[in-house]
Design a protein around this motif. Sequence first.
Motif, short mmCIF file in Angstrom:
data_model
loop_
_atom_site.label_atom_id
_atom_site.label_comp_id
_atom_site.label_asym_id
_atom_site.label_seq_id
_atom_site.Cartn_x
_atom_site.Cartn_y
_atom_site.Cartn_z
N TYR A 385 0.84 -1.20 0.00
CA TYR A 385 0.00 0.00 0.00
C TYR A 385 0.88 1.25 0.00
O TYR A 385 0.59 2.22 -0.71
CB TYR A 385 -0.93 0.01 1.22
N ILE A 386 1.95 1.23 0.78
CA ILE A 386 2.87 2.37 0.82
C ILE A 386 3.46 2.61 -0.57
O ILE A 386 3.52 3.74 -1.05
CB ILE A 386 4.00 2.12 1.83
N SER A 387 3.87 1.54 -1.23
CA SER A 387 4.43 1.66 -2.57
C SER A 387 3.39 2.19 -3.56
O SER A 387 3.70 3.05 -4.40
CB SER A 387 4.94 0.29 -3.04
N THR A 388 2.16 1.72 -3.43
CA THR A 388 1.09 2.16 -4.34
C THR A 388 0.78 3.64 -4.14
O THR A 388 0.65 4.40 -5.10
CB THR A 388 -0.17 1.32 -4.10
N LEU A 389 0.64 4.06 -2.89
CA LEU A 389 0.34 5.46 -2.60
C LEU A 389 1.45 6.37 -3.12
O LEU A 389 1.18 7.43 -3.68
CB LEU A 389 0.16 5.65 -1.09
N ALA A 390 2.69 5.94 -2.94
CA ALA A 390 3.82 6.74 -3.43
C ALA A 390 3.82 6.84 -4.95
O ALA A 390 4.24 7.85 -5.51
CB ALA A 390 5.13 6.14 -2.94
N SER A 391 3.32 5.81 -5.61
CA SER A 391 3.45 5.73 -7.07
C SER A 391 2.42 6.56 -7.84
O SER A 391 2.60 6.81 -9.03
CB SER A 391 3.33 4.27 -7.53
N ILE A 392 1.33 6.97 -7.19
CA ILE A 392 0.28 7.68 -7.95
C ILE A 392 0.52 9.18 -8.01
O ILE A 392 -0.16 9.88 -8.77
CB ILE A 392 -1.13 7.41 -7.37
N ASP A 393 1.45 9.69 -7.23
CA ASP A 393 1.86 11.09 -7.27
C ASP A 393 0.72 12.03 -6.89
O ASP A 393 0.01 12.57 -7.75
CB ASP A 393 2.37 11.46 -8.67
N ILE A 394 0.54 12.22 -5.59
CA ILE A 394 -0.47 13.15 -5.09
C ILE A 394 0.20 14.28 -4.32
O ILE A 394 1.34 14.14 -3.87
CB ILE A 394 -1.50 12.46 -4.17
N VAL A 395 -0.50 15.38 -4.20
CA VAL A 395 -0.09 16.47 -3.32
C VAL A 395 -1.36 16.92 -2.59
O VAL A 395 -2.40 17.10 -3.20
CB VAL A 395 0.59 17.61 -4.10
N LEU A 396 -1.26 17.03 -1.28
CA LEU A 396 -2.47 17.25 -0.48
C LEU A 396 -3.05 18.63 -0.67
O LEU A 396 -4.25 18.86 -0.44
CB LEU A 396 -2.20 16.97 0.99
N GLY A 397 -2.25 19.60 -1.09
CA GLY A 397 -2.81 20.91 -1.38
C GLY A 397 -3.82 20.86 -2.50
O GLY A 397 -4.79 21.66 -2.52
N GLU A 398 -3.64 19.94 -3.43
CA GLU A 398 -4.57 19.79 -4.55
C GLU A 398 -5.75 18.89 -4.17
O GLU A 398 -6.86 19.07 -4.68
CB GLU A 398 -3.82 19.19 -5.72
N VAL A 399 -5.52 17.94 -3.28
CA VAL A 399 -6.60 17.06 -2.83
C VAL A 399 -7.63 17.84 -2.02
O VAL A 399 -8.84 17.79 -2.26
CB VAL A 399 -6.05 15.89 -2.00
N ASP A 400 -7.16 18.60 -1.02
CA ASP A 400 -8.06 19.30 -0.11
C ASP A 400 -8.53 20.65 -0.65
O ASP A 400 -9.67 21.06 -0.45
CB ASP A 400 -7.37 19.52 1.24
#
Length: 401
Positions: A385-400
């Motif tokens: 799960y850690i590897s998967t989350l790292a691989s999708i490239d997110i930034v929380l400023g854009e999420v929230d």
Amino acid sequence: MKENLSMHDRAQLTEADQVEALRAQQHALRDVSKTYHPSEPFVFNLGPQHPSTHGVFRAHMHMDGEHVLAVDNVIGYLHRGIEKIAEQKTWAQFTPYTDRLDYLSPILNEWGYLMGVEKLMNLTIPERGEYVRVILGELQRVANHLVYMASFALDLNGYTAWMYMFREREKILDILEAYSGSRMNNHALRIGGAPTPLPEGMEGMITRWLDGFPAAMDDFANVVHGNEIFQARAKNVGIIDVDTCMKYSVGGANLRAAGKPADLRKDRPYSVYDRFDFKVITRENGDSFDRYMVRFYEMEESCKIIRQALDQMPKEGPTMAKVPKMIKVPKGEVYAQIEGSKGWLGYYIVSDGGMKPSRIRIHGPSVMSLFAIPAIVDGMLLQDYISTLASIDIVLGEVDR
């Protein structure tokens, strides 16, 4: 009993008694462990304060031992109400706020917003200004991908790779700072184009960086994806196929990693992208490894675009269209979309004919990628799960937002 003695009392015992007390304590611990069943499901919170969640994000996980049965995304810790702030700012004043969405790609954020405003105003951007936008935008894309790859490697305990990639990012930030005057949250673009041509000496800075970047990419290959440990942690992990991508509106590199050659710069060219020769990088498996490799090779294509833009850009002419000092955008609504660094970045903009936006709604690619993960966990290991989350490239400023 001797196994319940304090440390002070135990120190007073003979050596034989100390050994007996230690054995009794070990037997007691074994008896307790027999009553715990690791296969019994439990709830585990990853975040909101955790390095592997890339910011203030909480994964509410239902676990069976080390296996993730289900996960609920809990977001909103970084919510700043940027879409509502837009209604209190003039059209020009809101531009710097877009930098704070994906703060790793501020110039691309600005570009998407400005395209929408310019459509409503029926503005034609000078050719030279469009080339400046492309050069800055592609530099920003490479800088974003470098942070992505560095963070991915660091999540898998690859600290050396982090340093290599941030070394190259610093060189790009030097270039962007030479144009915008700021190192982060570069307020580089304006309504009507680019505020100035490239400053004197900046083309040389870009060319020198382009000439040295292939050697840096060789370093990345040797240290990261040429490493068998990285491959073992990323291959066949977190597979997001095309159907899942389309169901959750996942675009950009994550979609291309699943095999679909979808790129707005090619499919619906904006600015002057139809003048450049570059490839749309795709892979087949849609796993964490492929998502990394798509972004790795996309950096090469961005470098090709930048070189072509430097060669084709007019040496003279304006970079800004004529824009009134007091901007009133004609009444109407528009949706502007660009190929952001993390996927399809869209702005729905409504104007009532005044000096401020009536409504702005932002389609951020990070949130789409994040909410596709619960559909694929299906008993994967926590480390996967850690590897998967790292691989999708997110930034929380854009999420929230």
